[in-house]
Write an enzyme that holds these catalytic residues in place. Structure first.
Site, PDB file in Angstrom:
ATOM      1  CG  PHE A 162      -1.835  -1.170   1.299  1.00 29.51           C
ATOM      2  CD1 PHE A 162      -3.086  -1.114   0.348  1.00 29.51           C
ATOM      3  CD2 PHE A 162      -1.605  -2.150   1.991  1.00 29.51           C
ATOM      4  CE1 PHE A 162      -3.973  -2.220   0.596  1.00 29.51           C
ATOM      5  CE2 PHE A 162      -2.541  -3.458   2.038  1.00 29.51           C
ATOM      6  CZ  PHE A 162      -3.556  -3.323   1.174  1.00 29.51           C
ATOM      7  CB  ALA A 262     -11.294  19.550  -6.552  1.00 26.38           C
ATOM      8  CB  CYS A 270      -1.275   2.351  -8.238  1.00 27.70           C
ATOM      9  SG  CYS A 270       0.370   1.467  -7.815  1.00 27.70           S
TER      10      CYS A 270
HETATM   11  P1  NAD Z   1       8.196  -1.232 -11.530  1.00 25.58           P
HETATM   12  O1  NAD Z   1       8.115  -1.364 -12.986  1.00 25.58           O
HETATM   13  O2  NAD Z   1       8.973   0.024 -11.112  1.00 25.58           O
HETATM   14  O3  NAD Z   1       9.264  -2.593 -11.314  1.00 25.58           O
HETATM   15  C1  NAD Z   1       9.169  -3.762 -11.605  1.00 25.58           C
HETATM   16  C2  NAD Z   1      10.584  -4.401 -11.802  1.00 25.58           C
HETATM   17  O4  NAD Z   1      10.207  -5.739 -12.054  1.00 25.58           O
HETATM   18  C3  NAD Z   1      11.310  -3.883 -12.948  1.00 25.58           C
HETATM   19  O5  NAD Z   1      12.431  -3.332 -12.539  1.00 25.58           O
HETATM   20  C4  NAD Z   1      11.443  -5.107 -13.959  1.00 25.58           C
HETATM   21  O6  NAD Z   1      12.410  -5.162 -14.699  1.00 25.58           O
HETATM   22  C5  NAD Z   1      11.360  -6.028 -12.936  1.00 25.58           C
HETATM   23  N1  NAD Z   1      11.181  -7.485 -13.550  1.00 25.58           N
HETATM   24  C6  NAD Z   1      10.143  -7.819 -14.601  1.00 25.58           C
HETATM   25  N2  NAD Z   1      10.164  -9.288 -14.660  1.00 25.58           N
HETATM   26  C7  NAD Z   1      11.008  -9.674 -13.821  1.00 25.58           C
HETATM   27  C8  NAD Z   1      11.440 -10.981 -13.479  1.00 25.58           C
HETATM   28  N3  NAD Z   1      10.927 -12.159 -14.040  1.00 25.58           N
HETATM   29  N4  NAD Z   1      12.665 -11.418 -12.692  1.00 25.58           N
HETATM   30  C9  NAD Z   1      12.926 -10.176 -12.086  1.00 25.58           C
HETATM   31  N5  NAD Z   1      12.586  -8.763 -12.171  1.00 25.58           N
HETATM   32  C10 NAD Z   1      11.511  -8.690 -13.059  1.00 25.58           C
HETATM   33  O7  NAD Z   1       6.983  -1.642 -10.834  1.00 25.58           O
HETATM   34  P2  NAD Z   1       6.441  -1.176  -9.473  1.00 25.58           P
HETATM   35  O8  NAD Z   1       5.812   0.424  -9.639  1.00 25.58           O
HETATM   36  O9  NAD Z   1       7.402  -1.364  -8.596  1.00 25.58           O
HETATM   37  O10 NAD Z   1       5.094  -2.228  -9.167  1.00 25.58           O
HETATM   38  C11 NAD Z   1       5.337  -3.299  -9.013  1.00 25.58           C
HETATM   39  C12 NAD Z   1       4.051  -3.917  -8.511  1.00 25.58           C
HETATM   40  O11 NAD Z   1       3.778  -3.496  -7.339  1.00 25.58           O
HETATM   41  C13 NAD Z   1       3.019  -3.744  -9.512  1.00 25.58           C
HETATM   42  O12 NAD Z   1       1.857  -4.602  -9.423  1.00 25.58           O
HETATM   43  C14 NAD Z   1       2.061  -2.271  -8.793  1.00 25.58           C
HETATM   44  O13 NAD Z   1       0.782  -2.393  -9.142  1.00 25.58           O
HETATM   45  C15 NAD Z   1       2.450  -2.726  -7.380  1.00 25.58           C
HETATM   46  N6  NAD Z   1       2.251  -1.459  -6.703  1.00 25.58           N
HETATM   47  C16 NAD Z   1       2.720  -0.282  -7.146  1.00 25.58           C
HETATM   48  C17 NAD Z   1       3.036   0.701  -6.332  1.00 25.58           C
HETATM   49  C18 NAD Z   1       3.844   1.902  -6.684  1.00 25.58           C
HETATM   50  O14 NAD Z   1       3.316   2.999  -6.048  1.00 25.58           O
HETATM   51  N7  NAD Z   1       4.696   2.012  -7.700  1.00 25.58           N
HETATM   52  C19 NAD Z   1       2.393   0.675  -5.071  1.00 25.58           C
HETATM   53  C20 NAD Z   1       1.696  -0.604  -4.458  1.00 25.58           C
HETATM   54  C21 NAD Z   1       1.764  -1.508  -5.515  1.00 25.58           C
END
Ligand code: NAD
Length: 447
Positions: A162, A262, A270
């Protein structure tokens, strides 16, 4: 004790693996290292792994670099899944789950991890913990795939994240709650024990319920934003001030003041994708989630309302120079995914306007900002402009010398897309000012 110490040493010496060193994975790994755990992060992006091994942080997240450096001895970075598995017991999956064209979540990276695990092998000491946001049912699907591929001994838990970009360390280390869904209590117990030193409430439940907590939370927050944006639009019609309305509403403890500002709509990696994925998830299971359809539509229209405001003051936009102040989807991040600035810039360019922009962190125009001139400062962007739009409420932009820059503009039209500036003050400085749902400055307000 430093910010990242989390208060105590971990009860059991679980070793942590993280698959995906992006915003969530890196913050998760660094925070768990700060709590005393040995952490190995694995990514497939060789440049990212090389940078991290070199002590460089490839994303902008306040405080992350310092905490990472402080606990560097407990952090390892690798391209090799085998090496990570060798050094880990509990493995967080934090790969990206972007939207597909249909609006469903793209689970190819998640399922790719399962494919890799089949090849490399894992055993009963390993628990996979899903931190990525995945549609309800994904955990059951992954469990079935693991079982079918001879990985039945590997545990699985859902542990949605979160955190907010820009405040990610504090959100991870001082969470409102930790949600853990498990198929087997013993796996949930091990994951829960990791978090116990944080002292946060831990919600234990089933895997599908944990998955739904994440989607429902994001969809509700997005609904709050679209709701107050619609109230703002009505305020403009009837001469009320949404800032005061939101303040008055937020004082009601049943409502709360968060997410009631607003503006020109929500963006980021997300909310847009999660709202749309929940809508699709409902649709795929036979339920039409009408409310979320409206939340999405209101948000899209809200980004475009700025164009109408500019046209009201400038007439046509052909050949007009418009300054966009702030590009990231919110302050304190470099994340441009689904940023309102992208829609605004594209609309302005399509109308024939010249667009110049400034952001304190985002300094190189992405492909999606083709045609936009990047400026070295907010002052430079505003200079010679026919209008300026505050798109992202970075403190340095909100606090700039608005009185000083006004005279450098060709015409002093200022649209505050985030309701971060004082309408009275801006009008006093000589701007033709409009916020979102704010009362016009000439109306006297009893105080
Ligand atoms: P991101 O794109 O910043 O990071 C994802 C990473 O995963 C990348 O570095 C990519 O190279 C790597 N990756 C892809 N396939 C891989 C594999 N097979 N092995 C190893 N690494 C691999 O994404 P993020 O923003 O960190 O989001 C990740 C997840 O968390 C998503 O599902 C997102 O919805 C969720 N999330 C994000 C946030 C946010 O604020 N960014 C907050 C809560 C939840």
């Amino acid at each position: 004790m430093s910010e990242g110490d989390g208060g105590a040493e971990p009860a059991a010496r679980e070793r942590i693996g993280v698959i995906g060193a992006g915003y969530v994975g890196l913050v998760t790994g660094v925070c768990l290292a700060s709590m005393g755990y040995e952490v190995t992060l694995r990514d497939i992006d060789a440049a990212k792994v090389a940078a991290l091994s070199d002590g460089q942080v490839p994303i902008y997240e306040p405080g992350l670099e310092d905490v990472m450096a402080e606990h560097a001895s407990r952090l390892r970075y690798t391209l090799s899944l085998e090496r990570m598995l060798d050094r880990s017991d509990i493995i967080f999956i934090a790969v990206d789950t972007p939207p597909t064209y249909s609006g469903d979540a793209d689970l190819s990276r998640v399922m790719g991890v399962v494919d890799e695990l089949e090849r490399v092998g894992a055993d009963e000491r390993h628990i996979l913990v899903m931190k990525s946001t995945v549609p309800v049912g994904t955990g059951q699907r992954v469990r079935a795939e693991l079982d079918a591929r001879g990985l039945g001994q590997v545990g699985y838990c859902s542990n949605p994240e979160f955190l907010k970009e820009g405040a990610a360390l504090a959100d991870f280390l001082r969470p409102d709650r930790v949600v853990i869904g498990s198929f087997e209590a013993r796996h949930g117990d091990r994951v829960a024990s990791l978090y116990e030193p944080l002292g946060a409430p831990i919600v234990r439940t089933t895997v599908p319920t944990a998955e739904m907590v994440k989607y429902a939370s994001n969809a509700f927050l997005a609904t709050k934003i679209s709701f107050i944006n619609e109230i703002a639009n009505v305020c403009e019609e009837v001469g009320a001030d949404v800032a005061v309305v939101a303040n008055g509403m937020g004082m009601d403890s049943r409502i709360g003041s968060a997410f009631l500002r607003a503006g020109i709509g929500f963006g980021g990696s997300c909310f847009p994708k999660d709202v749309s994925a929940l809508k699709q998830l409902a649709g795929n299971s036979g339920y039409h989630f009408q409310l979320l359809t409206s939340v999405i539509e209101v948000n899209e229209l809200q980004k475009r309302r700025v164009i109408g405001k500019l046209k009201k003051h400038l007439g046509g936009l052909e050949g007009k120079r418009v300054a966009l102040l702030g590009l990231a989807f919110k302050p304190e991040t470099d994340d441009m995914r689904e940023a309102s600035s992208l829609v605004l810039a594209a609309r302005l360019l399509a109308e024939g306007a010249e667009v110049c922009a400034f952001d304190p962190i985002v300094d190189s125009p992405t492909d999606r900002l083709k045609g936009v001139t990047m400026c070295a400062s907010a002052e430079a962007a505003v200079s010679g402009a026919d209008a300026a739009v505050l798109v992202t409420e970075w403190a340095s932009i909100v606090g700039m010398d608005w009185g000083g820059v006004r005279s450098t503009m060709r015409s002093p039209v200022l649209i505050d897309g985030r309701n971060a500036l004082d309408p009275l003050e801006m009008t006093r400085l000589g701007y033709v000012f409009e916020g979102i749902g704010r009362i016009p400055a000439h109306v006297e307000v009893p105080r």
